[in-house]
Design a protein around this motif. Structure first.
Motif, PDB file in Angstrom:
ATOM      1  N   LYS A  60      32.035  35.270 -51.116  1.00  0.00           N
ATOM      2  CA  LYS A  60      31.979  35.583 -52.655  1.00  0.00           C
ATOM      3  C   LYS A  60      33.141  34.938 -53.278  1.00  0.00           C
ATOM      4  O   LYS A  60      33.920  35.439 -54.079  1.00  0.00           O
ATOM      5  CB  LYS A  60      32.174  37.069 -52.775  1.00  0.00           C
ATOM      6  CG  LYS A  60      31.284  38.100 -52.026  1.00  0.00           C
ATOM      7  CD  LYS A  60      29.999  38.142 -53.025  1.00  0.00           C
ATOM      8  CE  LYS A  60      29.295  39.380 -52.291  1.00  0.00           C
ATOM      9  NZ  LYS A  60      28.107  39.053 -51.104  1.00  0.00           N
ATOM     10  N   THR A  63      32.489  28.725 -56.557  1.00  0.00           N
ATOM     11  CA  THR A  63      32.139  28.213 -58.073  1.00  0.00           C
ATOM     12  C   THR A  63      32.507  26.828 -58.335  1.00  0.00           C
ATOM     13  O   THR A  63      33.104  26.154 -57.467  1.00  0.00           O
ATOM     14  CB  THR A  63      33.475  29.158 -58.954  1.00  0.00           C
ATOM     15  OG1 THR A  63      33.082  29.114 -60.300  1.00  0.00           O
ATOM     16  CG2 THR A  63      34.942  28.780 -58.622  1.00  0.00           C
ATOM     17  N   ARG A  69      29.661  30.433 -65.545  1.00  0.00           N
ATOM     18  CA  ARG A  69      29.621  31.691 -64.490  1.00  0.00           C
ATOM     19  C   ARG A  69      28.493  32.279 -64.239  1.00  0.00           C
ATOM     20  O   ARG A  69      28.182  32.629 -63.037  1.00  0.00           O
ATOM     21  CB  ARG A  69      30.579  32.698 -65.260  1.00  0.00           C
ATOM     22  CG  ARG A  69      30.864  33.812 -64.301  1.00  0.00           C
ATOM     23  CD  ARG A  69      32.066  34.928 -65.054  1.00  0.00           C
ATOM     24  NE  ARG A  69      31.369  35.173 -66.491  1.00  0.00           N
ATOM     25  CZ  ARG A  69      30.586  36.035 -66.749  1.00  0.00           C
ATOM     26  NH1 ARG A  69      30.072  36.849 -65.604  1.00  0.00           N
ATOM     27  NH2 ARG A  69      30.040  36.095 -67.905  1.00  0.00           N
ATOM     28  N   GLN A  73      27.033  32.643 -60.393  1.00  0.00           N
ATOM     29  CA  GLN A  73      26.544  34.119 -59.958  1.00  0.00           C
ATOM     30  C   GLN A  73      24.920  33.862 -59.419  1.00  0.00           C
ATOM     31  O   GLN A  73      24.831  34.592 -58.452  1.00  0.00           O
ATOM     32  CB  GLN A  73      26.711  34.948 -61.187  1.00  0.00           C
ATOM     33  CG  GLN A  73      28.312  35.247 -61.206  1.00  0.00           C
ATOM     34  CD  GLN A  73      28.275  36.075 -62.392  1.00  0.00           C
ATOM     35  OE1 GLN A  73      27.207  36.373 -63.129  1.00  0.00           O
ATOM     36  NE2 GLN A  73      29.427  36.596 -62.658  1.00  0.00           N
TER      37      GLN A  73
END
Length: 102
Positions: A60, A63, A69, A73
């Motif tokens: 997790k 990016t 964002r 995700q």
């Protein structure tokens, strides 16, 4: 689609979900979400996800500053290593990434 697991992977290895290598079997819907995640990754990043990318996604911690964002995700939700925790195929179209207008 079968309701039970497939035991033979027939397709492009780059799109192969981790459960095929780990368990030797997969279910169609989570595998399809994985494949779409790989395709989205390739389209927006310009290369297939590397082992490092997949590791960061599983932690997790993935990016890209050039991506929204919501896009990051979406990719992470599709490339979740655990099929039971992966984004649901039916709910993909409801993801926030599809609602972003720039």
């Amino acid at each position: 689609m079968k309701k039970f697991a497939y035991e033979f992977f027939c397709g492009t290895r780059a799109y192969c979900p981790p459960e095929v290598n780990v368990k030797g079997r997969y279910h169609a819907k989570p595998m399809t979400v994985w494949s779409l995640g790989v395709l989205l990754f390739k389209m927006v990043c310009g290369y297939y996800p590397t082992d490092l990318d997949l590791h960061l996604i599983s932690e997790k911690n993935w990016t890209r500053p050039e991506l929204s964002r919501e896009c990051c995700q979406m990719i992470c939700a599709c490339l979740e290593p655990e099929p039971q925790q992966r984004l649901n195929l039916e709910k993909m179209r409801l993801h926030d990434w599809f609602k972003v207008l720039e």
